[in-house]
Design a protein around this motif. Sequence first.
Motif, PDB file in Angstrom:
ATOM      1  N   GLU A  60      51.664  33.376  33.591  1.00 61.54           N
ATOM      2  CA  GLU A  60      51.258  34.709  34.066  1.00 61.54           C
ATOM      3  C   GLU A  60      50.150  34.602  35.113  1.00 61.54           C
ATOM      4  O   GLU A  60      50.086  35.390  36.048  1.00 61.54           O
ATOM      5  N   GLU A  95      45.963  49.035  45.820  1.00 62.00           N
ATOM      6  CA  GLU A  95      46.445  47.691  45.490  1.00 62.00           C
ATOM      7  C   GLU A  95      45.309  46.803  44.997  1.00 62.00           C
ATOM      8  O   GLU A  95      45.473  46.027  44.054  1.00 62.00           O
ATOM      9  N   SER A 104      50.710  36.595  43.458  1.00 69.16           N
ATOM     10  CA  SER A 104      50.919  37.991  43.867  1.00 69.16           C
ATOM     11  C   SER A 104      49.712  38.513  44.642  1.00 69.16           C
ATOM     12  O   SER A 104      49.864  39.209  45.654  1.00 69.16           O
ATOM     13  N   ILE A 105      48.526  38.183  44.157  1.00 67.89           N
ATOM     14  CA  ILE A 105      47.311  38.642  44.835  1.00 67.89           C
ATOM     15  C   ILE A 105      47.250  38.020  46.225  1.00 67.89           C
ATOM     16  O   ILE A 105      46.891  38.678  47.207  1.00 67.89           O
ATOM     17  N   GLY A 163      49.369  40.303  53.221  1.00 67.04           N
ATOM     18  CA  GLY A 163      49.896  41.555  53.785  1.00 67.04           C
ATOM     19  C   GLY A 163      48.794  42.399  54.398  1.00 67.04           C
ATOM     20  O   GLY A 163      48.983  43.009  55.457  1.00 67.04           O
ATOM     21  N   HIS A 164      47.632  42.423  53.744  1.00 64.28           N
ATOM     22  CA  HIS A 164      46.510  43.215  54.275  1.00 64.28           C
ATOM     23  C   HIS A 164      46.026  42.622  55.601  1.00 64.28           C
ATOM     24  O   HIS A 164      45.767  43.349  56.559  1.00 64.28           O
ATOM     25  N   TYR A 188      40.946  44.624  38.510  1.00 66.24           N
ATOM     26  CA  TYR A 188      41.285  44.774  37.095  1.00 66.24           C
ATOM     27  C   TYR A 188      41.623  43.415  36.485  1.00 66.24           C
ATOM     28  O   TYR A 188      41.150  43.050  35.404  1.00 66.24           O
ATOM     29  N   HIS A 189      42.426  42.645  37.202  1.00 69.51           N
ATOM     30  CA  HIS A 189      42.804  41.304  36.736  1.00 69.51           C
ATOM     31  C   HIS A 189      41.567  40.429  36.579  1.00 69.51           C
ATOM     32  O   HIS A 189      41.370  39.769  35.557  1.00 69.51           O
ATOM     33  N   ILE A 228      51.537  33.484  38.442  1.00 68.09           N
ATOM     34  CA  ILE A 228      52.162  34.634  39.106  1.00 68.09           C
ATOM     35  C   ILE A 228      51.094  35.593  39.641  1.00 68.09           C
ATOM     36  O   ILE A 228      51.220  36.113  40.752  1.00 68.09           O
ATOM     37  N   ALA A 229      50.035  35.806  38.855  1.00 70.75           N
ATOM     38  CA  ALA A 229      48.990  36.742  39.279  1.00 70.75           C
ATOM     39  C   ALA A 229      48.335  36.268  40.575  1.00 70.75           C
ATOM     40  O   ALA A 229      48.228  37.029  41.549  1.00 70.75           O
ATOM     41  N   LYS A 265      42.698  47.649  43.467  1.00 72.80           N
ATOM     42  CA  LYS A 265      42.308  48.012  42.096  1.00 72.80           C
ATOM     43  C   LYS A 265      42.916  47.051  41.082  1.00 72.80           C
ATOM     44  O   LYS A 265      42.277  46.665  40.103  1.00 72.80           O
ATOM     45  N   TYR A 266      44.180  46.686  41.324  1.00 71.92           N
ATOM     46  CA  TYR A 266      44.850  45.757  40.419  1.00 71.92           C
ATOM     47  C   TYR A 266      44.199  44.375  40.454  1.00 71.92           C
ATOM     48  O   TYR A 266      44.134  43.682  39.443  1.00 71.92           O
ATOM     49  N   HIS A 267      43.739  43.977  41.632  1.00 66.56           N
ATOM     50  CA  HIS A 267      43.102  42.666  41.755  1.00 66.56           C
ATOM     51  C   HIS A 267      41.808  42.641  40.939  1.00 66.56           C
ATOM     52  O   HIS A 267      41.537  41.691  40.196  1.00 66.56           O
ATOM     53  N   GLN A 310      49.786  37.201  48.043  1.00 62.41           N
ATOM     54  CA  GLN A 310      50.783  37.892  48.874  1.00 62.41           C
ATOM     55  C   GLN A 310      50.256  39.256  49.341  1.00 62.41           C
ATOM     56  O   GLN A 310      50.440  39.636  50.496  1.00 62.41           O
ATOM     57  N   ASP A 311      49.599  39.976  48.425  1.00 63.22           N
ATOM     58  CA  ASP A 311      48.973  41.250  48.807  1.00 63.22           C
ATOM     59  C   ASP A 311      47.977  41.033  49.942  1.00 63.22           C
ATOM     60  O   ASP A 311      47.998  41.735  50.953  1.00 63.22           O
TER      61      ASP A 311
END
Lengths: 158, 266
Positions: B50, B146, B57-58, B64-65, B152-153, B53-54, B148-150, B60-61
């Motif tokens: 996990e 987006e 994903s971060i 993108g930014h 939070y993690h 993946i986290a 916010k999720y980072h 990749q975000d």
Amino acid sequence: MTVDDILLALQDVKDPEIPTISVVDLGIVTKIEIINNVINVVITPTFVGCPAIDIMKRDVETALRTLGADDVHVEVNYDIPWSTNRVSERGRAALLKHGLAPPQPYTVEFELDVLNDTACPFCGSRNTTMKSPFGPTLCRSLHYCNNCLQAFEGFKPL
Amino acid sequence: MSNENKRAGAQKSSGLNTEALKDLLFRVADDSLILAHRHSEWTGFGPLLEEDIAFSSIAQDKMGHANALFKILHEKLGEPNADAIAFGRTEDQFKCCQFVELPNGGYDFSLVRHFLFDASELIRWQFLQQSSFEPLAKLAAKIQGEVKYHVYHAQTWLVQLGAQGNEESRILMQTALDKAWPYALGIFEHGAAEGALIADGVFVGEDVLQSAWLEFVTERCAAAHLTIPTNTTAVLGGRKGYHTEHLKPLLDEMNEVFRIDPSAEW
């Protein structure tokens, strides 16, 4: 040719990462106009880094070129930002069909606490645990159902 | 936003100090790009699936930014295209803070950096929603959700390995925090024309950001039973193009394909 014709044609354009949902029901089409038989459409990505946006832009263009317009312009911008509240009822059903828990609608601003209250797409139980806010694509989270003991993915609220 | 407000915003953006604006966009984009690269180094090596993946994903975000900001620089401000900006510049042309270029170290340091940096990033994007430069304000409205999720993690792990961990994990996190702190303060090094950005209403400025950030991280570190170091001096230089010895090898790796064939698509 009317806006309804465009919406109907776009029902056939699916999200390549979730092939049960159309770009319209996903809520990424933010503007449609027809001026002098030229179609102008704006789409916006779910997540800024979404790698599928260029493919969807191309697919939208291809679908609209069958309608007999003199020209088709598809632009990607953030004028109207995407949020999960833009997913239609039909879209939510399509997500569920793909085995993804639909995002919970929110009123003002989304709070991450709602992730812990996600209904299992297999048995419907709300006795679930969010395992990670990051999944196999940018828009998905990982969950576990304590009722039917299955892991599942959710479409995360944004 | 009403049409009148939109028009007022558009008029204002034409009178902005363009060099100050570009400097800000490069600072924010370079931070995102370089930290995305560091995060992506965890792909395939995360301590559990996990987390692998986290971090991927971060990464990749954030990539993108950076790409979205490079596009604004290209389309609205006359800079070369995103690939040329990302891969075609030399080390001294990068405006990232030194914090993001440091090697990942262990998972403890990566998590602490992820927490401290992303907290600043979240608050920065929240402020930028009010920017007088409309393309930036629109992007900010999108990106802050987006990030916010980072955060939070990051803060979940901070508490899990701090307050809810054992003595060993808490000491590892505290040591990482002590090491990271002077570099984290370097996030807020002023840009080339800080005053112009504030006067033009493009951004509230690094000082306002730093105090909001300090309040945010102080509260969360306390909840994680971690102590914020005192008497530390900020490590500066990154915003002026002075970098650690770690940035060049990172760029060499990132730019490898581009240097072989700048027109390659992959």
